[in-house]
Design an enzyme around this catalytic site. Sequence first.
Site, PDB file in Angstrom:
ATOM      1  N   ILE A  14      42.457  41.590  35.970  1.00 35.45           N
ATOM      2  CA  ILE A  14      41.681  41.028  34.864  1.00 35.45           C
ATOM      3  C   ILE A  14      42.387  41.262  33.544  1.00 35.45           C
ATOM      4  CG2 ILE A  14      39.459  41.111  36.045  1.00 35.45           C
ATOM      5  CD1 ILE A  14      38.954  43.848  34.992  1.00 35.45           C
ATOM      6  N   THR A  54      48.228  45.615  45.977  1.00 35.61           N
ATOM      7  CA  THR A  54      46.777  45.639  46.178  1.00 35.61           C
ATOM      8  C   THR A  54      46.450  46.369  47.468  1.00 35.61           C
ATOM      9  OG1 THR A  54      44.792  44.297  46.656  1.00 35.61           O
ATOM     10  CG2 THR A  54      46.922  43.261  47.108  1.00 35.61           C
ATOM     11  N   HIS A  99      39.157  37.347  39.997  1.00 38.58           N
ATOM     12  CA  HIS A  99      38.080  38.178  39.457  1.00 38.58           C
ATOM     13  C   HIS A  99      37.877  37.943  37.956  1.00 38.58           C
ATOM     14  CE1 HIS A  99      38.741  41.165  43.050  1.00 38.58           C
ATOM     15  NE2 HIS A  99      38.172  40.043  43.414  1.00 38.58           N
TER      16      HIS A  99
HETATM   17  P1  OAD Z   1      43.654  49.132  44.152  1.00 39.35           P
HETATM   18  O1  OAD Z   1      43.692  50.260  43.185  1.00 39.35           O
HETATM   19  O2  OAD Z   1      42.629  49.164  45.205  1.00 39.35           O
HETATM   20  O3  OAD Z   1      45.066  48.989  44.874  1.00 39.35           O
HETATM   21  C1  OAD Z   1      46.269  49.029  44.158  1.00 39.35           C
HETATM   22  C2  OAD Z   1      47.393  49.265  45.138  1.00 39.35           C
HETATM   23  O4  OAD Z   1      48.628  49.150  44.451  1.00 39.35           O
HETATM   24  C3  OAD Z   1      47.349  50.648  45.771  1.00 39.35           C
HETATM   25  O5  OAD Z   1      47.510  50.523  47.152  1.00 39.35           O
HETATM   26  C4  OAD Z   1      48.529  51.394  45.146  1.00 39.35           C
HETATM   27  O6  OAD Z   1      49.178  52.247  46.052  1.00 39.35           O
HETATM   28  C5  OAD Z   1      49.448  50.249  44.783  1.00 39.35           C
HETATM   29  N1  OAD Z   1      50.295  50.515  43.606  1.00 39.35           N
HETATM   30  C6  OAD Z   1      49.982  51.119  42.442  1.00 39.35           C
HETATM   31  N2  OAD Z   1      51.019  51.101  41.594  1.00 39.35           N
HETATM   32  C7  OAD Z   1      52.049  50.493  42.240  1.00 39.35           C
HETATM   33  C8  OAD Z   1      53.392  50.177  41.915  1.00 39.35           C
HETATM   34  N3  OAD Z   1      53.909  50.460  40.722  1.00 39.35           N
HETATM   35  N4  OAD Z   1      54.153  49.549  42.846  1.00 39.35           N
HETATM   36  C9  OAD Z   1      53.624  49.237  44.063  1.00 39.35           C
HETATM   37  N5  OAD Z   1      52.374  49.495  44.421  1.00 39.35           N
HETATM   38  C10 OAD Z   1      51.577  50.114  43.525  1.00 39.35           C
HETATM   39  O7  OAD Z   1      43.563  47.799  43.272  1.00 39.35           O
HETATM   40  P2  OAD Z   1      43.231  46.314  43.774  1.00 39.35           P
HETATM   41  O8  OAD Z   1      43.628  46.133  45.189  1.00 39.35           O
HETATM   42  O9  OAD Z   1      43.786  45.398  42.756  1.00 39.35           O
HETATM   43  O10 OAD Z   1      37.615  44.454  41.153  1.00 39.35           O
HETATM   44  O11 OAD Z   1      41.657  46.314  43.681  1.00 39.35           O
HETATM   45  C11 OAD Z   1      40.944  45.142  43.994  1.00 39.35           C
HETATM   46  C12 OAD Z   1      39.675  45.025  43.171  1.00 39.35           C
HETATM   47  O12 OAD Z   1      38.915  46.205  43.311  1.00 39.35           O
HETATM   48  C13 OAD Z   1      39.918  44.912  41.695  1.00 39.35           C
HETATM   49  O13 OAD Z   1      40.176  43.594  41.288  1.00 39.35           O
HETATM   50  C14 OAD Z   1      38.661  45.453  41.085  1.00 39.35           C
HETATM   51  C15 OAD Z   1      38.386  46.583  42.021  1.00 39.35           C
HETATM   52  O14 OAD Z   1      37.062  46.916  42.205  1.00 39.35           O
HETATM   53  C16 OAD Z   1      36.825  44.280  40.092  1.00 39.35           C
HETATM   54  O15 OAD Z   1      36.950  44.896  39.073  1.00 39.35           O
HETATM   55  C17 OAD Z   1      35.784  43.251  40.244  1.00 39.35           C
END
Ligand code: OAD
Length: 300
Positions: free
Chosen positions: A110, A236, A128
């Site tokens: 977002i 993600t 989202h």
């Molecule tokens: P998450 O925090 O669940 O997942 C992020 C992933 O990226 C994790 O598995 C981390 O290990 C990985 N990660 C972090 N930094 C990284 C980097 N520099 N390189 C590679 N990998 C990295 O976030 P999302 O999957 O985006 O919804 O979460 C999905 C939704 O859940 C979001 O859009 C949000 C949340 O609730 C709403 O706000 C509506």
Amino acid sequence: LTQYNTMEDAMDLLRKSNNIIVITGAGISTSLGIPDFRSKETGLYSKIELHGLSDPQEVFDIGVFREEPGIFYEIAKDILPSTDKFSPTHAFIHLLQERNKLLTNYTQNIDNLEVKAGIREDKLIQCHGSFAFASCVKCGYRVPGEAIFEDLKAGRVARCPDCGSNKRKRGASQNKGKNKRSSGGDSDDDEEYDIPEPGVMKPDITFFGEELPHLFHDRLTKHDRDLVDLVIVIGTSLKVAPVSEVIGYLPSNVPQMYISRTPVNHINFDLDFLGDCDVVVAELCRRLNWDLEHEMIPKD
Ligand code: OAD
């Protein structure tokens, strides 16, 4: 059956694919200092004070927001885009677009940084929503997101500037949902009255319990499913539906690549690159001789 397992395979797929779906999450923005959600020590959900909630995700629950918007406003400053900069991974998606290889970037983020990176509107689905706009939950009045940034930064619930004007002509409420104030002047009945309380402004992000933008379903089912020739999932945890279900929905013969720090157990990808996504995409481009321009990539 095809087995892919090397960097060479990934490069080969990138060379020959022309309709790539890129699915992204918070991990592509963490190098810019924006926290993700579920990383154990750094993720937003590990830091949120619970404010009586049983699960930090409830901060983004529409029912909780309606009851107590203050909870969201207290934590929102931590996820408010604090930068216009984009990461090397954003630049990589842009590079795919410039090479006419990007079918669609489905982002769950977002922070709106895809737009800053130059991803075109017709190539981007913000699944989202984003902070780019905010709307009144009561009358639907919509403003550019920046208009409520000061309130978000101060942790103060933003109120609607439209239904918030305390003296209005009778009949103004008929304008419900319109992005305009009532002209009112030529109304037959010009008696004024007090509006009890202006509505709360909510950033146009999709909360749990809300529908995703229609464009998400339409684009996926009516357009992309028949065209896609490679799926790349980056940064993600794939914990949130329906985005997590996109991979299973696409034809199974389409190769799928996963680039992230943390492996996922619930989905099997053809290729996994576990590590920092900026490093992985920069290395792929280096080997492909694709010029990935970004200030955060060290020049050798
Ligand atoms: P998450 O925090 O669940 O997942 C992020 C992933 O990226 C994790 O598995 C981390 O290990 C990985 N990660 C972090 N930094 C990284 C980097 N520099 N390189 C590679 N990998 C990295 O976030 P999302 O999957 O985006 O919804 O979460 C999905 C939704 O859940 C979001 O859009 C949000 C949340 O609730 C709403 O706000 C509506």
